[in-house]
Design an enzyme around this catalytic site. Structure first.
Site, PDB file in Angstrom:
ATOM      1  N   CYS A  79      66.773  27.942  43.541  1.00 16.05           N
ATOM      2  CA  CYS A  79      67.709  26.959  43.004  1.00 16.05           C
ATOM      3  C   CYS A  79      69.114  27.560  42.926  1.00 16.05           C
ATOM      4  O   CYS A  79      69.288  28.652  42.363  1.00 16.05           O
ATOM      5  CB  CYS A  79      67.261  26.505  41.612  1.00 16.05           C
ATOM      6  SG  CYS A  79      68.411  25.368  40.816  1.00 16.05           S
ATOM      7  N   CYS A  87      72.378  27.537  34.756  1.00 19.56           N
ATOM      8  CA  CYS A  87      71.369  26.768  34.031  1.00 19.56           C
ATOM      9  C   CYS A  87      70.414  27.691  33.265  1.00 19.56           C
ATOM     10  O   CYS A  87      69.929  28.686  33.825  1.00 19.56           O
ATOM     11  CB  CYS A  87      70.591  25.903  35.016  1.00 19.56           C
ATOM     12  SG  CYS A  87      69.158  25.067  34.304  1.00 19.56           S
ATOM     13  N   CYS A  90      65.377  27.925  33.551  1.00 19.52           N
ATOM     14  CA  CYS A  90      64.388  28.806  34.175  1.00 19.52           C
ATOM     15  C   CYS A  90      64.723  30.255  33.859  1.00 19.52           C
ATOM     16  O   CYS A  90      65.881  30.615  33.667  1.00 19.52           O
ATOM     17  CB  CYS A  90      64.361  28.604  35.687  1.00 19.52           C
ATOM     18  SG  CYS A  90      63.683  27.009  36.214  1.00 19.52           S
ATOM     19  N   CYS A 163      66.927  19.224  39.976  1.00 17.49           N
ATOM     20  CA  CYS A 163      66.159  20.244  39.269  1.00 17.49           C
ATOM     21  C   CYS A 163      64.887  20.516  40.061  1.00 17.49           C
ATOM     22  O   CYS A 163      64.060  19.611  40.253  1.00 17.49           O
ATOM     23  CB  CYS A 163      65.821  19.778  37.855  1.00 17.49           C
ATOM     24  SG  CYS A 163      64.793  20.968  36.953  1.00 17.49           S
ATOM     25  N   GLN A 224      51.189  17.474  27.718  1.00 16.96           N
ATOM     26  CA  GLN A 224      51.429  18.611  28.591  1.00 16.96           C
ATOM     27  C   GLN A 224      52.234  18.181  29.820  1.00 16.96           C
ATOM     28  O   GLN A 224      51.936  17.174  30.448  1.00 16.96           O
ATOM     29  CB  GLN A 224      50.102  19.223  29.035  1.00 16.96           C
ATOM     30  CG  GLN A 224      49.361  19.954  27.932  1.00 16.96           C
ATOM     31  CD  GLN A 224      50.004  21.283  27.572  1.00 16.96           C
ATOM     32  OE1 GLN A 224      50.815  21.824  28.316  1.00 16.96           O
ATOM     33  NE2 GLN A 224      49.623  21.813  26.412  1.00 16.96           N
ATOM     34  N   TYR A 253      45.514  19.249  14.717  1.00 13.41           N
ATOM     35  CA  TYR A 253      46.723  18.956  15.485  1.00 13.41           C
ATOM     36  C   TYR A 253      46.294  18.218  16.753  1.00 13.41           C
ATOM     37  O   TYR A 253      46.577  18.626  17.874  1.00 13.41           O
ATOM     38  CB  TYR A 253      47.494  20.233  15.829  1.00 13.41           C
ATOM     39  CG  TYR A 253      47.722  21.141  14.641  1.00 13.41           C
ATOM     40  CD1 TYR A 253      48.791  20.957  13.778  1.00 13.41           C
ATOM     41  CD2 TYR A 253      46.848  22.208  14.388  1.00 13.41           C
ATOM     42  CE1 TYR A 253      48.993  21.801  12.687  1.00 13.41           C
ATOM     43  CE2 TYR A 253      47.034  23.058  13.309  1.00 13.41           C
ATOM     44  CZ  TYR A 253      48.107  22.850  12.454  1.00 13.41           C
ATOM     45  OH  TYR A 253      48.296  23.694  11.382  1.00 13.41           O
ATOM     46  N   GLU A 274      46.005  14.779  12.614  1.00 14.44           N
ATOM     47  CA  GLU A 274      47.315  14.829  13.282  1.00 14.44           C
ATOM     48  C   GLU A 274      48.390  14.310  12.331  1.00 14.44           C
ATOM     49  O   GLU A 274      48.180  13.326  11.620  1.00 14.44           O
ATOM     50  CB  GLU A 274      47.294  13.984  14.565  1.00 14.44           C
ATOM     51  CG  GLU A 274      48.633  13.766  15.219  1.00 14.44           C
ATOM     52  CD  GLU A 274      49.336  15.059  15.610  1.00 14.44           C
ATOM     53  OE1 GLU A 274      50.537  15.183  15.281  1.00 14.44           O
ATOM     54  OE2 GLU A 274      48.697  15.942  16.228  1.00 14.44           O
ATOM     55  N   ASP A 321      44.982  23.385  17.966  1.00 16.67           N
ATOM     56  CA  ASP A 321      46.072  23.299  18.940  1.00 16.67           C
ATOM     57  C   ASP A 321      47.394  23.115  18.188  1.00 16.67           C
ATOM     58  O   ASP A 321      48.012  22.048  18.225  1.00 16.67           O
ATOM     59  CB  ASP A 321      45.815  22.116  19.883  1.00 16.67           C
ATOM     60  CG  ASP A 321      46.812  22.053  21.038  1.00 16.67           C
ATOM     61  OD1 ASP A 321      47.620  22.996  21.190  1.00 16.67           O
ATOM     62  OD2 ASP A 321      46.789  21.054  21.775  1.00 16.67           O
ATOM     63  N   CYS A 348      50.613  27.891  22.638  1.00 14.16           N
ATOM     64  CA  CYS A 348      51.750  27.890  23.557  1.00 14.16           C
ATOM     65  C   CYS A 348      52.711  29.037  23.273  1.00 14.16           C
ATOM     66  O   CYS A 348      53.719  29.175  23.974  1.00 14.16           O
ATOM     67  CB  CYS A 348      52.490  26.556  23.502  1.00 14.16           C
ATOM     68  SG  CYS A 348      53.153  26.138  21.882  1.00 14.16           S
TER      69      CYS A 348
END
Length: 393
Positions: A79, A87, A90, A163, A224, A253, A274, A321, A348
């Protein structure tokens, strides 16, 4: 202390450093005059000229602006908007995809060791892509009607015309003006339906399909962003837990009911918890055909505490999660007190995962398996699934 607070700031200075190991966050660690420097756009083993971008009392941040001795794993970023001062979306476009995954695996294993005291060899699994064209929900900043991406750790807008990590099915919003808004989000669902959201757009919904089951979700809500991620994570959770008909399970969650649905289909009675009201509303719709699922809206810790007061003393399985900050000691203690035979922790953030695994370890739960997934190519982000069980089993 910031650069503005010091009379001897070296922000803007270009220094020569030898780049050391990768660290969580999309940078590598170097040292300059004894001080730690977190260097972006560099790879381990390289000798670089790095421009200092931030100075604190404890460390420096820098961008590698010239590579004197390149790593064999270095490539030209695909890119044109990726690089120092450009940017910030990334982190690793300057590394080939094999090296990116090796670096991420190193981050997970190092973080587990450093924070959790856990020795674990990690292999990064992938959905088989080359790290481009995967992001099905892409948000762009808008300044004076013009869309773009923010520079790293900055409010500066970097105008872009394309992008490369955005899914090709997302609507083209970069070729338009967006007056009166501060952001615009382009969304494509697994069914190919698209949506465009701005500050003033009423919340819309799309339908996602996993294992032939349909899930309604807010277009701007949590789902996701890699099209392969939901099924890969469901497979990892279900194979790790090995649910059996008649067992009881918690899905904490639980979002719009992704894991609860397949636990129920396996014959489990599920309590799904949740805190997001829109997610719960969609989960009621998504799970209406599964009477063995009970949905509770509210804070996980509060709901678990109330359930314990109402006689919940044991469950067989738990899916955990949590958000990026992790579950925390109180939630972990309440889960362990229910003596599940297995826990699937979907994470995550490796640092939060390591903290919570350390707490689980003190409460008698060890790692039966740990899988890591590269579902965010070109970025430093990682998804993990750790399966825990009582250590005496």
């Amino acid at each position: 202390m910031t650069a503005e607070d010091t009379a001897d700031s070296i922000v803007g200075t270009v220094v020569e450093v030898e780049v050391g190991p990768v660290a969580h966050g999309g940078h590598c660690v170097a040292r300059y005059e004894g001080q730690v420097v977190f260097v972006r756009h560099a790879l381990p083993g390289e000798l670089v000229h790095a421009r200092i971008t931030e100075q604190t009392a404890k460390y420096l941040r820098a961008d590698a602006v010239q590579v004197l001795t390149p790593s064999p794993q270095r490539i030209e970023p695909p890119c044109p908007h990726a690089g120092p001062g450009l940017c910030g979306g990334c982190d690793f476009q300057h590394a080939n995809i094999v090296e990116q995954r090796r670096l991420k695996a190193t981050v997970v294993s190092d973080t587990l060791r450093r924070i959790g005291g856990i020795e674990r060899t990690v292999v990064m699994e992938s959905p088989g892509d080359e790290g481009l064209g995967w992001r099905t929900r892409q948000r762009y900043a808008v300044v004076d009607g013009r869309p773009g991406m923010r520079a790293h750790r900055s409010h500066e807008l970097i105008p872009i015309d394309r992008c490369l990590i955005a899914h090709p099915g997302t609507p083209d919003v970069l070729g338009q003006r967006w007056p009166g808004v501060t952001s615009v989000q382009a969304v494509v669902s697994s069914e190919g339906k698209t949506a465009v959201l701005t500050d003033s757009t009423p919340a819309g919904r799309v339908v996602e399909v996993v294992r032939n089951r349909r899930f309604r979700v807010e277009a701007g809500g949590f789902w996701q962003v890699h099209p392969a991620a939901p099924e890969m994570l469901v497979d990892a959770v279900m194979s790790g837990l090995e649910p059996a008909a008649g067992e009881t399970a918690l899905d904490l969650y639980s979002g719009v009911g992704l894991f609860a649905a397949f636990l129920a289909e396996a014959g489990c009675s599920v309590l799904a918890v949740e805190g997001d009201k829109d997610a719960v509303k969609n989960a009621r719709r998504n799970l209406h055909d599964l009477p063995s699922v009970t949905l509770e809206a509210g804070d996980v810790d509060r709901v678990l505490n109330a359930a314990a007061g109402q006689g919940l003393e044991h469950v067989d399985l738990v899916v955990l999660d949590p958000p990026r900050t992790g579950a925390g000691k109180d939630v972990v203690r309440r889960i362990a007190a229910l003596s599940p035979r297995r826990i699937a922790y979907v994470a995550c953030d490796p640092a939060a995962l390591a903290r919570d695994l350390k707490t689980f370890g003190r409460l008698g739960y060890g790692i039966a398996s740990l899988r890591a997934f590269d579902l965010f190519g070109m970025t430093h982000h990682i998804e993990c699934v750790a399966v825990l069980q009582p250590v005496d089993s």
